[in-house]
Design a protein around this motif. Structure first.
Motif: not given
Length: 77
Positions: A47, A45, A51-54
């Motif tokens: 980015c 990824c 992200c929220d999950r990570k």
């Protein structure tokens, strides 16, 4: 039906041959293309912010590490 049995036997023979070759060479299984590193990508990824999950996973891991550290400090032995 005989075609199926013949094809199954062929694939079984190939898997057996690969297993014997792996055991005799004692080499680890490795990819041939180098994965994402060969493309110049450092992670799956790209980015800038996770992200929220990570983030949640990182937070859980951080809490787990804190508990382990606390346990190490408080153990009797």
């Amino acid at each position: 039906m005989s075609t199926f049995i013949l094809a199954f036997g062929f694939f079984l023979l190939m898997v057996l041959a690969m297993a014997v070759g792996y055991i005799l060479q004692k080499k680890t299984i490795a990819g041939s293309c180098g994965g994402l590193g060969a493309l110049g990508i450092s992670k799956a990824c790209d980015c800038p912010e996770p992200c929220d999950r990570k983030k949640a996973r990182m937070e859980r891991e951080e809490k787990r590490q804190e508990k382990i550290k606390e346990w190490q400090n408080n153990k009797i032995l």
